[in-house]
Design an enzyme around this catalytic site. Structure first.
Site, PDB file in Angstrom:
ATOM      1  N   ASP A  13       0.866  -1.182   0.000  1.00 51.48           N
ATOM      2  CA  ASP A  13       0.000   0.000   0.000  1.00 51.48           C
ATOM      3  C   ASP A  13       0.902   1.231   0.000  1.00 51.48           C
ATOM      4  O   ASP A  13       2.117   1.120   0.183  1.00 51.48           O
ATOM      5  CB  ASP A  13      -0.913  -0.006   1.235  1.00 51.48           C
ATOM      6  CG  ASP A  13      -1.859   1.198   1.271  1.00 51.48           C
ATOM      7  OD1 ASP A  13      -2.476   1.489   0.232  1.00 51.48           O
ATOM      8  OD2 ASP A  13      -1.961   1.856   2.321  1.00 51.48           O
ATOM      9  N   SER A  14       0.283   2.394  -0.149  1.00 50.15           N
ATOM     10  CA  SER A  14       1.051   3.636  -0.113  1.00 50.15           C
ATOM     11  C   SER A  14       1.530   3.974   1.297  1.00 50.15           C
ATOM     12  O   SER A  14       2.459   4.764   1.464  1.00 50.15           O
ATOM     13  CB  SER A  14       0.212   4.792  -0.655  1.00 50.15           C
ATOM     14  OG  SER A  14      -0.932   4.999   0.160  1.00 50.15           O
ATOM     15  N   CYS A  76      -4.373  -1.594  -1.793  1.00 49.85           N
ATOM     16  CA  CYS A  76      -4.453  -0.184  -2.174  1.00 49.85           C
ATOM     17  C   CYS A  76      -5.451  -0.072  -3.312  1.00 49.85           C
ATOM     18  O   CYS A  76      -5.261  -0.681  -4.371  1.00 49.85           O
ATOM     19  CB  CYS A  76      -3.077   0.312  -2.608  1.00 49.85           C
ATOM     20  SG  CYS A  76      -3.063   2.003  -3.252  1.00 49.85           S
ATOM     21  N   GLU A 155      -2.364   9.169   7.787  1.00 55.47           N
ATOM     22  CA  GLU A 155      -0.912   9.005   7.837  1.00 55.47           C
ATOM     23  C   GLU A 155      -0.301   9.826   8.973  1.00 55.47           C
ATOM     24  O   GLU A 155       0.731   9.464   9.529  1.00 55.47           O
ATOM     25  CB  GLU A 155      -0.287   9.406   6.500  1.00 55.47           C
ATOM     26  CG  GLU A 155      -0.526   8.416   5.382  1.00 55.47           C
ATOM     27  CD  GLU A 155       0.224   7.103   5.563  1.00 55.47           C
ATOM     28  OE1 GLU A 155       1.351   7.130   6.095  1.00 55.47           O
ATOM     29  OE2 GLU A 155      -0.324   6.050   5.196  1.00 55.47           O
ATOM     30  N   CYS A 187     -10.759   3.086  -0.133  1.00 55.90           N
ATOM     31  CA  CYS A 187      -9.347   3.307   0.181  1.00 55.90           C
ATOM     32  C   CYS A 187      -9.086   2.582   1.488  1.00 55.90           C
ATOM     33  O   CYS A 187      -9.873   2.703   2.438  1.00 55.90           O
ATOM     34  CB  CYS A 187      -9.045   4.804   0.328  1.00 55.90           C
ATOM     35  SG  CYS A 187      -7.355   5.151   0.880  1.00 55.90           S
ATOM     36  N   HIS A 189      -7.098   3.157   3.769  1.00 55.65           N
ATOM     37  CA  HIS A 189      -6.901   4.052   4.917  1.00 55.65           C
ATOM     38  C   HIS A 189      -8.226   4.355   5.625  1.00 55.65           C
ATOM     39  O   HIS A 189      -8.244   4.644   6.832  1.00 55.65           O
ATOM     40  CB  HIS A 189      -6.291   5.384   4.468  1.00 55.65           C
ATOM     41  CG  HIS A 189      -4.826   5.332   4.150  1.00 55.65           C
ATOM     42  ND1 HIS A 189      -4.333   4.749   3.009  1.00 55.65           N
ATOM     43  CD2 HIS A 189      -3.743   5.825   4.819  1.00 55.65           C
ATOM     44  CE1 HIS A 189      -3.015   4.868   2.987  1.00 55.65           C
ATOM     45  NE2 HIS A 189      -2.630   5.517   4.070  1.00 55.65           N
TER      46      HIS A 189
END
Length: 269
Positions: A13-14, A76, A155, A187, A189
């Site tokens: 994932d990012s 992701c 993040e 997403c 996140h």
């Protein structure tokens, strides 16, 4: 084949978002070994050029394959929407994305066939969710809303508080007014923001986290290919980060509720 059974599953994932998938993997497939790559040097993905993001996905997948991974889970939505088909055609290992599982979950529970999607700008602009939903149910009404501030907030470790509430209200209130009865968290996140999202959308809206169905499919694929780890040689997950490994360790440990241990810093670009 026994050696392949012991091989890890690669997940990328990012940033910390894919840890929601790792959490589900460890719940459903606790006997497996895992390698996780967080591309924190390039997070957030949502506003980047699609060709650049495809390149990141190919480079990371190649790295995970080089580490001996028997399967790749793209944790992701942005990478899945832009690079899934290319990765499947390029690499011999089975590759699981998060978009189609999320769509199937939403179509199962929606009563009025009005489905909302929230995701990064790149995911929404790709039209991947919209295309798959319409392919599976041409009558479905789809409303997709980009939420570019969500990933940076997560993040930064911010999943509650005035800034999170204000941002979520800005994105979700117009979506709520469309009458969707089901919302896909497009997403990985976003599940960390689920309590806020549920509160704003209201009790009548089904919230779909694609992670559960994605991991279910990964498990079925392992069974069909004879790659399930039936041994007791279970290792702790290995974590890589392309950015600051200590920052990722701190935020990731908080979200997973346990210390990630030594996070290895590595840049593939």
């Amino acid at each position: 084949m026994k050696e392949m059974e012991l091989s890890p599953i690669g997940v990328f994932d990012s940033g910390v978002g894919g840890l929601t998938v790792i959490r589900e993997l460890e719940t459903q497939l606790p006997q497996e070994n895992y390698i996780y790559y967080a591309d924190t040097a390039h997070v957030p993905y949502g506003s980047r050029d699609p060709q650049e993001l495809k390149g990141f996905a190919q480079t990371i997948t190649a790295f995970l394959v080089e580490q001996g991974c028997k399967m790749i889970v793209i944790a992701c939505n942005t990478s899945t929407s832009l690079a899934y088909e290319e990765l499947v055609s390029r690499f011999a290992v089975p590759i699981i994305g998060v978009i189609e599982p999320g769509v199937d979950g939403a179509l199962k529970v929606s009563k009025n066939e009005k489905i909302g999607i929230i995701g990064t700008l790149a995911t929404v602009n790709s039209g991947a969710y919209q295309r798959i939903i319409k392919k599976k149910n041409p009558q479905a009404e789809v409303v997709a809303v980009p939420c570019p501030r969500f990933v940076p907030l997560v993040e930064e470790g911010q999943v509650e508080g005035p800034e999170v509430d204000e941002t979520a209200q800005m994105y979700l209130k117009p979506l709520q007014e469309t009458g969707v009865d089901t919302l896909i968290l497009g997403c990985t996140h976003y599940p960390f923001l689920r309590p806020v999202i549920e509160r704003i959308m209201g009790k009548g809206v089904n919230i779909i986290d694609p992670a559960w169905e994605t991991v279910r499919r990964a498990g079925l694929s392992l069974q069909n290919l004879g790659l399930v780890n039936c041994n007791e040689d279970k290792q702790s997950p290995i974590f890589y980060a392309s950015g600051d490994p200590e920052s990722f360790r701190k935020t990731g440990s908080r979200f997973l509720g346990r210390d990630l241990g030594n996070v290895r810093g590595i840049s593939l670009s």
